[in-house]
Scaffold this motif. Structure first.
Motif, PDB file in Angstrom:
ATOM      1  N   LYS A  25       0.840  -1.206   0.000  1.00  0.00           N
ATOM      2  CA  LYS A  25       0.000   0.000   0.000  1.00  0.00           C
ATOM      3  C   LYS A  25       0.869   1.247   0.000  1.00  0.00           C
ATOM      4  CE  LYS A  25      -3.849  -2.124   2.491  1.00  0.00           C
ATOM      5  NZ  LYS A  25      -4.573  -2.172   3.765  1.00  0.00           N
ATOM      6  N   PHE A  26       1.921   1.221   0.822  1.00  0.00           N
ATOM      7  CA  PHE A  26       2.812   2.372   0.904  1.00  0.00           C
ATOM      8  C   PHE A  26       3.530   2.590  -0.428  1.00  0.00           C
ATOM      9  CE2 PHE A  26       6.879   4.357   2.237  1.00  0.00           C
ATOM     10  CZ  PHE A  26       6.354   5.534   2.712  1.00  0.00           C
ATOM     11  N   ALA A  27       3.961   1.500  -1.070  1.00  0.00           N
ATOM     12  CA  ALA A  27       4.633   1.606  -2.364  1.00  0.00           C
ATOM     13  C   ALA A  27       3.692   2.178  -3.423  1.00  0.00           C
ATOM     14  CB  ALA A  27       5.151   0.243  -2.799  1.00  0.00           C
ATOM     15  N   ALA A  28       2.429   1.782  -3.372  1.00  0.00           N
ATOM     16  CA  ALA A  28       1.457   2.315  -4.330  1.00  0.00           C
ATOM     17  C   ALA A  28       1.283   3.824  -4.139  1.00  0.00           C
ATOM     18  CB  ALA A  28       0.121   1.600  -4.173  1.00  0.00           C
ATOM     19  N   GLU A  34       5.261   9.762  -7.212  1.00  0.00           N
ATOM     20  CA  GLU A  34       6.266   9.796  -8.263  1.00  0.00           C
ATOM     21  C   GLU A  34       5.648  10.247  -9.582  1.00  0.00           C
ATOM     22  OE1 GLU A  34       9.512   6.812 -10.380  1.00  0.00           O
ATOM     23  OE2 GLU A  34       7.999   6.007  -9.022  1.00  0.00           O
ATOM     24  N   ASN A  35       4.452   9.748  -9.888  1.00  0.00           N
ATOM     25  CA  ASN A  35       3.761  10.155 -11.115  1.00  0.00           C
ATOM     26  C   ASN A  35       3.445  11.645 -11.105  1.00  0.00           C
ATOM     27  OD1 ASN A  35       3.829   7.576 -12.156  1.00  0.00           O
ATOM     28  ND2 ASN A  35       1.823   7.028 -11.323  1.00  0.00           N
ATOM     29  N   ILE A  36       3.052  12.156  -9.960  1.00  0.00           N
ATOM     30  CA  ILE A  36       2.765  13.592  -9.852  1.00  0.00           C
ATOM     31  C   ILE A  36       4.031  14.395 -10.111  1.00  0.00           C
ATOM     32  CG2 ILE A  36       2.126  15.422  -8.228  1.00  0.00           C
ATOM     33  CD1 ILE A  36       0.233  13.371  -6.888  1.00  0.00           C
ATOM     34  N   LEU A  37       5.148  13.947  -9.526  1.00  0.00           N
ATOM     35  CA  LEU A  37       6.414  14.656  -9.727  1.00  0.00           C
ATOM     36  C   LEU A  37       6.871  14.582 -11.188  1.00  0.00           C
ATOM     37  CD1 LEU A  37       8.330  13.656  -6.493  1.00  0.00           C
ATOM     38  CD2 LEU A  37       7.330  15.874  -7.035  1.00  0.00           C
ATOM     39  N   GLU A  38       6.641  13.445 -11.837  1.00  0.00           N
ATOM     40  CA  GLU A  38       6.989  13.332 -13.260  1.00  0.00           C
ATOM     41  C   GLU A  38       6.143  14.278 -14.101  1.00  0.00           C
ATOM     42  OE1 GLU A  38       6.660   9.216 -14.281  1.00  0.00           O
ATOM     43  OE2 GLU A  38       8.537   8.700 -13.263  1.00  0.00           O
ATOM     44  N   ASP A  39       4.874  14.420 -13.765  1.00  0.00           N
ATOM     45  CA  ASP A  39       4.005  15.365 -14.480  1.00  0.00           C
ATOM     46  C   ASP A  39       4.508  16.798 -14.303  1.00  0.00           C
ATOM     47  OD1 ASP A  39       2.388  13.308 -15.340  1.00  0.00           O
ATOM     48  OD2 ASP A  39       0.854  13.633 -13.791  1.00  0.00           O
ATOM     49  N   ILE A  40       4.915  17.125 -13.096  1.00  0.00           N
ATOM     50  CA  ILE A  40       5.447  18.467 -12.830  1.00  0.00           C
ATOM     51  C   ILE A  40       6.693  18.704 -13.674  1.00  0.00           C
ATOM     52  CG2 ILE A  40       6.533  19.917 -11.073  1.00  0.00           C
ATOM     53  CD1 ILE A  40       4.657  18.576  -9.017  1.00  0.00           C
ATOM     54  N   LEU A  41       7.571  17.697 -13.731  1.00  0.00           N
ATOM     55  CA  LEU A  41       8.799  17.822 -14.520  1.00  0.00           C
ATOM     56  C   LEU A  41       8.486  18.017 -15.999  1.00  0.00           C
ATOM     57  CD1 LEU A  41      11.882  17.734 -14.546  1.00  0.00           C
ATOM     58  CD2 LEU A  41      11.704  15.253 -14.809  1.00  0.00           C
ATOM     59  N   GLN A  42       7.514  17.282 -16.525  1.00  0.00           N
ATOM     60  CA  GLN A  42       7.139  17.431 -17.937  1.00  0.00           C
ATOM     61  C   GLN A  42       6.576  18.830 -18.214  1.00  0.00           C
ATOM     62  OE1 GLN A  42       7.925  15.400 -20.362  1.00  0.00           O
ATOM     63  NE2 GLN A  42       8.898  14.100 -18.816  1.00  0.00           N
ATOM     64  N   ARG A  43       5.761  19.334 -17.290  1.00  0.00           N
ATOM     65  CA  ARG A  43       5.233  20.697 -17.463  1.00  0.00           C
ATOM     66  C   ARG A  43       6.358  21.716 -17.485  1.00  0.00           C
ATOM     67  NH1 ARG A  43       0.987  21.738 -12.936  1.00  0.00           N
ATOM     68  NH2 ARG A  43       2.264  20.180 -11.914  1.00  0.00           N
ATOM     69  N   ILE A  60       5.411  20.585  -5.517  1.00  0.00           N
ATOM     70  CA  ILE A  60       6.461  19.702  -4.994  1.00  0.00           C
ATOM     71  C   ILE A  60       6.448  19.713  -3.474  1.00  0.00           C
ATOM     72  CG2 ILE A  60       8.963  19.404  -4.790  1.00  0.00           C
ATOM     73  CD1 ILE A  60       9.118  20.366  -7.745  1.00  0.00           C
ATOM     74  N   ARG A  61       6.269  20.867  -2.876  1.00  0.00           N
ATOM     75  CA  ARG A  61       6.219  20.946  -1.410  1.00  0.00           C
ATOM     76  C   ARG A  61       5.020  20.164  -0.869  1.00  0.00           C
ATOM     77  NH1 ARG A  61       6.672  27.021  -0.931  1.00  0.00           N
ATOM     78  NH2 ARG A  61       4.795  26.695   0.270  1.00  0.00           N
ATOM     79  N   PHE A  62       3.872  20.264  -1.550  1.00  0.00           N
ATOM     80  CA  PHE A  62       2.688  19.522  -1.114  1.00  0.00           C
ATOM     81  C   PHE A  62       2.904  18.019  -1.225  1.00  0.00           C
ATOM     82  CE2 PHE A  62       0.142  23.437  -2.515  1.00  0.00           C
ATOM     83  CZ  PHE A  62       0.181  23.972  -1.243  1.00  0.00           C
ATOM     84  N   VAL A  63       3.500  17.575  -2.320  1.00  0.00           N
ATOM     85  CA  VAL A  63       3.774  16.149  -2.515  1.00  0.00           C
ATOM     86  C   VAL A  63       4.733  15.660  -1.434  1.00  0.00           C
ATOM     87  CG1 VAL A  63       4.886  14.476  -4.051  1.00  0.00           C
ATOM     88  CG2 VAL A  63       3.294  16.142  -4.984  1.00  0.00           C
ATOM     89  N   ARG A  64       5.751  16.449  -1.143  1.00  0.00           N
ATOM     90  CA  ARG A  64       6.724  16.077  -0.114  1.00  0.00           C
ATOM     91  C   ARG A  64       6.039  15.937   1.248  1.00  0.00           C
ATOM     92  NH1 ARG A  64       9.634  19.067   3.615  1.00  0.00           N
ATOM     93  NH2 ARG A  64      11.542  18.083   4.301  1.00  0.00           N
ATOM     94  N   ARG A  65       5.213  16.914   1.585  1.00  0.00           N
ATOM     95  CA  ARG A  65       4.516  16.877   2.865  1.00  0.00           C
ATOM     96  C   ARG A  65       3.590  15.665   2.957  1.00  0.00           C
ATOM     97  NH1 ARG A  65       0.804  21.554   3.357  1.00  0.00           N
ATOM     98  NH2 ARG A  65      -0.551  20.119   2.293  1.00  0.00           N
ATOM     99  N   ASP A  66       2.863  15.386   1.879  1.00  0.00           N
ATOM    100  CA  ASP A  66       1.968  14.222   1.863  1.00  0.00           C
ATOM    101  C   ASP A  66       2.751  12.917   2.024  1.00  0.00           C
ATOM    102  OD1 ASP A  66      -0.211  15.845   1.566  1.00  0.00           O
ATOM    103  OD2 ASP A  66      -0.438  15.484  -0.594  1.00  0.00           O
ATOM    104  N   ALA A  67       3.890  12.810   1.341  1.00  0.00           N
ATOM    105  CA  ALA A  67       4.703  11.595   1.439  1.00  0.00           C
ATOM    106  C   ALA A  67       5.224  11.405   2.854  1.00  0.00           C
ATOM    107  CB  ALA A  67       5.858  11.651   0.445  1.00  0.00           C
ATOM    108  N   LEU A  68       5.666  12.488   3.485  1.00  0.00           N
ATOM    109  CA  LEU A  68       6.157  12.377   4.865  1.00  0.00           C
ATOM    110  C   LEU A  68       5.031  12.006   5.825  1.00  0.00           C
ATOM    111  CD1 LEU A  68       8.635  15.393   5.041  1.00  0.00           C
ATOM    112  CD2 LEU A  68       9.184  12.957   4.983  1.00  0.00           C
ATOM    113  N   ASN A  69       3.863  12.590   5.632  1.00  0.00           N
ATOM    114  CA  ASN A  69       2.717  12.243   6.485  1.00  0.00           C
ATOM    115  C   ASN A  69       2.329  10.777   6.333  1.00  0.00           C
ATOM    116  OD1 ASN A  69       2.447  14.762   7.625  1.00  0.00           O
ATOM    117  ND2 ASN A  69       0.951  15.462   6.131  1.00  0.00           N
ATOM    118  N   GLU A  70       2.323  10.293   5.096  1.00  0.00           N
ATOM    119  CA  GLU A  70       1.973   8.897   4.874  1.00  0.00           C
ATOM    120  C   GLU A  70       3.024   7.968   5.482  1.00  0.00           C
ATOM    121  OE1 GLU A  70       1.317   8.492   0.697  1.00  0.00           O
ATOM    122  OE2 GLU A  70      -0.504   9.683   0.766  1.00  0.00           O
TER     123      GLU A  70
END
Length: 107
Positions: A25-28, A34-43, A60-70
């Motif tokens: 579940k955590f890996a998913a 990771e997909n969100i970050l790849e989309d940001i990079l493509q943009r 990126i900051r929001f994704v980082r915060r969410d990953a740390l919370n999870e």
């Protein structure tokens, strides 16, 4: 003893499968980030404007915060934190004046 050994093995197997499910579940969730970050990079590659750069930095900051919370909310981590909190709660501080054998303090 044989029954206890069998029960212990079943319990260990259940714990192992629970950890594997938890890891899956955590890996998913991490793959989603990771997909969100790849989309940001493509943009950013397609349009490196200052406005998009600022918005991407916030994303990126929001994704980082969410990953740390999870990561902090993984059940095994929560159990370990609860155990350490319970152990810390058991520690009792006693004033030096109430100690029977007073230690020699060198200042």
């Amino acid at each position: 003893e044989i029954e206890m050994q069998a029960q212990r093995e079943k319990l260990e197997a259940k714990q192992l499968s629970a950890r594997r499910d938890e890891a899956r579940k955590f890996a998913a969730k991490l793959e989603e980030k990771e997909n969100i970050l790849e989309d940001i990079l493509q943009r950013l590659k397609s349009d490196p404007s200052k406005k998009l750069l600022a918005r991407s930095w916030d994303d990126i900051r929001f994704v980082r915060r969410d990953a740390l919370n999870e990561a902090e909310n993984v059940p095994s981590v929560m159990k370990r934190l609860q155990k350490s909190a319970a152990a810390a709660a058991k520690v009792e501080l006693v004033p030096l004046s109430e100690l029977r054998e007073k230690p020699d303090l060198k200042v």
